[in-house]
Design an enzyme around this catalytic site. Sequence first.
Site, PDB file in Angstrom:
ATOM      1  N   GLU A  55       4.083  10.225  -6.223  1.00 44.55           N
ATOM      2  CA  GLU A  55       3.079   9.297  -5.711  1.00 44.55           C
ATOM      3  C   GLU A  55       2.204   8.737  -6.822  1.00 44.55           C
ATOM      4  O   GLU A  55       1.790   7.588  -6.764  1.00 44.55           O
ATOM      5  CB  GLU A  55       2.188   9.974  -4.659  1.00 44.55           C
ATOM      6  CG  GLU A  55       2.902  10.353  -3.376  1.00 44.55           C
ATOM      7  CD  GLU A  55       3.300   9.180  -2.504  1.00 44.55           C
ATOM      8  OE1 GLU A  55       2.884   8.037  -2.778  1.00 44.55           O
ATOM      9  OE2 GLU A  55       4.040   9.421  -1.542  1.00 44.55           O
ATOM     10  N   ASP A  82       1.163  -0.833  -1.648  1.00 41.86           N
ATOM     11  CA  ASP A  82       2.421  -0.158  -1.983  1.00 41.86           C
ATOM     12  C   ASP A  82       3.554  -1.193  -1.956  1.00 41.86           C
ATOM     13  O   ASP A  82       3.309  -2.375  -1.663  1.00 41.86           O
ATOM     14  CB  ASP A  82       2.651   1.039  -1.058  1.00 41.86           C
ATOM     15  CG  ASP A  82       3.131   0.689   0.334  1.00 41.86           C
ATOM     16  OD1 ASP A  82       3.281  -0.503   0.671  1.00 41.86           O
ATOM     17  OD2 ASP A  82       3.360   1.613   1.115  1.00 41.86           O
TER      18      ASP A  82
END
Length: 155
Positions: A27, A36
Site C-alpha cells: 500500500e 488510487d
Amino acid sequence: MSLKQRIIVGALTGALGIAGAVVTWFEGRSLVTYLDPVGIPTICDGITSGVQLGQAATEAECDALLAEELGKAMGAVDRLAVHEQPDTRRAALASFVYNVGAGAFARSTLLRLLNAGDAAGACAELSRWVYAGGKQLSGLVKRRATERELCEVGL
C-alpha cells in the site's frame, strides 16, 4: 528492509504482524489524500473509508487507522472461514480482505473453496484478483503473488 525481512519480523507477532508487513509494503503510506488507480480517494496505507480529497493525517493517525482496518480484515477472515487456518494463510487472506473488502471476500469462490476444505484451490484463486477498474494492475499481480505464496505455505 525488504518484504521478506518485514514478513520474518511480522511472524514474531503472528498472523496480524505478517499481514501488516504485506499491507504496508504494497500500500505504501501517504499523509495526504490521493486518488488510487481507479479514482478512489485514499490516505495513509490504502485507507478509503470516509476519505475525501484534501484530507491530511499524521503518522500516529495512520498507524491507528491501519491497526483498525487490519483488525477488521483479520476479523472477517476468522469469522467467515469455517476451518482454522495457519497464521501465514490467515495473514495472506487478511491482506486480501484489507484490499478488496469483506463483502467481496464473503461472496468469493476463494472463500467457498476454502470452506469446502480445498485450501490449495482457494489460494490459487488469489491470482485471479489482479484487476481494478477492468484493468490488470502490475501492483496487484505482485501483491497477489506474495499473498498466494503465504497462503500456500505448508500445502
